[in-house]
Design a protein around this motif. Structure first.
Motif, PDB file in Angstrom:
ATOM      1  N   UNK A  94      -1.044   1.323 -13.915  1.00 15.41           N
ATOM      2  CA  UNK A  94      -1.058   0.158 -13.014  1.00 15.41           C
ATOM      3  C   UNK A  94      -2.075   0.347 -11.897  1.00 15.41           C
ATOM      4  N   UNK A  95      -2.165   1.563 -11.375  1.00 16.18           N
ATOM      5  CA  UNK A  95      -3.116   1.827 -10.304  1.00 16.18           C
ATOM      6  C   UNK A  95      -4.547   1.943 -10.837  1.00 16.18           C
ATOM      7  N   UNK A  96      -4.700   2.450 -12.058  1.00 19.19           N
ATOM      8  CA  UNK A  96      -6.053   2.647 -12.593  1.00 19.19           C
ATOM      9  C   UNK A  96      -6.768   1.325 -12.868  1.00 19.19           C
ATOM     10  N   UNK A  97      -6.027   0.251 -13.062  1.00 18.86           N
ATOM     11  CA  UNK A  97      -6.667  -1.042 -13.310  1.00 18.86           C
ATOM     12  C   UNK A  97      -6.756  -1.898 -12.048  1.00 18.86           C
ATOM     13  N   UNK A  99      -8.087  -3.081  -8.522  1.00 25.92           N
ATOM     14  CA  UNK A  99      -9.383  -3.114  -7.863  1.00 25.92           C
ATOM     15  C   UNK A  99      -9.476  -2.028  -6.786  1.00 25.92           C
ATOM     16  N   UNK A 100     -10.589  -1.312  -6.762  1.00 23.37           N
ATOM     17  CA  UNK A 100     -10.786  -0.228  -5.803  1.00 23.37           C
ATOM     18  C   UNK A 100     -10.647  -0.663  -4.352  1.00 23.37           C
ATOM     19  N   UNK A 101     -11.119  -1.863  -4.036  1.00 21.93           N
ATOM     20  CA  UNK A 101     -11.019  -2.349  -2.659  1.00 21.93           C
ATOM     21  C   UNK A 101      -9.564  -2.528  -2.234  1.00 21.93           C
ATOM     22  N   UNK A 102      -8.711  -2.959  -3.167  1.00 13.99           N
ATOM     23  CA  UNK A 102      -7.286  -3.086  -2.850  1.00 13.99           C
ATOM     24  C   UNK A 102      -6.662  -1.723  -2.586  1.00 13.99           C
ATOM     25  N   UNK A 103      -7.018  -0.745  -3.397  1.00  8.50           N
ATOM     26  CA  UNK A 103      -6.491   0.602  -3.200  1.00  8.50           C
ATOM     27  C   UNK A 103      -6.926   1.160  -1.840  1.00  8.50           C
ATOM     28  N   UNK A 104      -8.182   0.935  -1.488  1.00 10.47           N
ATOM     29  CA  UNK A 104      -8.692   1.408  -0.197  1.00 10.47           C
ATOM     30  C   UNK A 104      -7.987   0.699   0.962  1.00 10.47           C
ATOM     31  N   UNK A 105      -7.746  -0.589   0.806  1.00 13.93           N
ATOM     32  CA  UNK A 105      -7.032  -1.364   1.830  1.00 13.93           C
ATOM     33  C   UNK A 105      -5.620  -0.803   2.025  1.00 13.93           C
ATOM     34  N   UNK A 106      -4.942  -0.535   0.920  1.00 13.93           N
ATOM     35  CA  UNK A 106      -3.580   0.006   0.968  1.00 13.93           C
ATOM     36  C   UNK A 106      -3.563   1.316   1.751  1.00 13.93           C
ATOM     37  N   UNK A 107      -4.513   2.190   1.467  1.00 14.94           N
ATOM     38  CA  UNK A 107      -4.569   3.465   2.185  1.00 14.94           C
ATOM     39  C   UNK A 107      -4.966   3.295   3.649  1.00 14.94           C
ATOM     40  N   UNK A 108      -6.019   2.533   3.890  1.00 14.11           N
ATOM     41  CA  UNK A 108      -6.537   2.387   5.260  1.00 14.11           C
ATOM     42  C   UNK A 108      -5.491   1.817   6.204  1.00 14.11           C
ATOM     43  N   UNK A 109      -4.762   0.814   5.742  1.00 11.25           N
ATOM     44  CA  UNK A 109      -3.807   0.135   6.615  1.00 11.25           C
ATOM     45  C   UNK A 109      -2.356   0.525   6.330  1.00 11.25           C
ATOM     46  N   UNK A 110      -2.170   1.584   5.573  1.00 12.89           N
ATOM     47  CA  UNK A 110      -0.844   2.139   5.281  1.00 12.89           C
ATOM     48  C   UNK A 110       0.152   1.075   4.839  1.00 12.89           C
ATOM     49  N   UNK A 111      -0.258   0.282   3.865  1.00 13.81           N
ATOM     50  CA  UNK A 111       0.616  -0.755   3.321  1.00 13.81           C
ATOM     51  C   UNK A 111       1.858  -0.064   2.736  1.00 13.81           C
ATOM     52  N   UNK A 112       3.042  -0.478   3.155  1.00 16.27           N
ATOM     53  CA  UNK A 112       4.276   0.203   2.724  1.00 16.27           C
ATOM     54  C   UNK A 112       4.658  -0.193   1.289  1.00 16.27           C
TER      55      UNK A 112
END
Length: 144
Positions: A94-97, A99-112
């Motif tokens: 699920x994570x491998x497909x 979008x990279x920008x979404x993954x970066x957003x999740x990390x940068x803004x600590x999306x719970x």
């Protein structure tokens, strides 16, 4: 009719992961799973009743309580396993497909992610044991 489960793995961590998944998957019964030394320098995963039936009673490896201890290297090993356990394949897939920008957003803004998962489960109408309880009760349970 009782279904016996007896599987063998060359890696202890993989055997423990499989046993934990099987215990989760059969939580409505409940059915307990254990890991013990196999006969060919490997590790066996079995439901407790099967293990006791073959007279394995006190030599079990402990199962992890959670996966908070997983390191980058651990995940790299799981992801690189050519015979990856299905639940890890589904989770990592699920994570491998995504979008990279979404993954970066999740990390940068600590999306719970835990809260997103709880919200989604609350919308499905089931409890933790996968019993239908209705949307209102499900929302209450998952948002505690």
């Amino acid at each position: 009719m009782k279904q016996s489960i007896l599987e063998f793995y060359s890696n202890l961590d993989k055997a423990r992961d499989r046993a934990l998944w099987l215990e989760f998957e059969h939580r409505d019964i409940p059915k307990h799973f254990v890991v013990f030394d196999g006969v060919e320098n490997n590790f066996a995963v079995a439901d407790l009743q099967t293990a006791e039936g073959i007279e394995i009673t006190n030599q079990y490896y402990s199962l992890p309580e959670n996966y908070q201890h997983l390191s980058y290297g651990d995940l790299k090993g799981i992801a690189g396993d050519p015979e990856m356990l299905e639940h890890w394949e589904n989770i990592l897939g699920k994570f491998s497909v995504m979008e990279g920008e979404l993954l970066k957003f999740i990390l940068k803004y600590q999306v719970p992610l835990d809260k997103i998962i709880r919200y989604e489960l609350g919308c499905r109408g089931f409890d933790a044991d996968n019993r239908w309880i209705g949307f209102t009760e499900s929302e209450k349970i998952w948002n505690q």
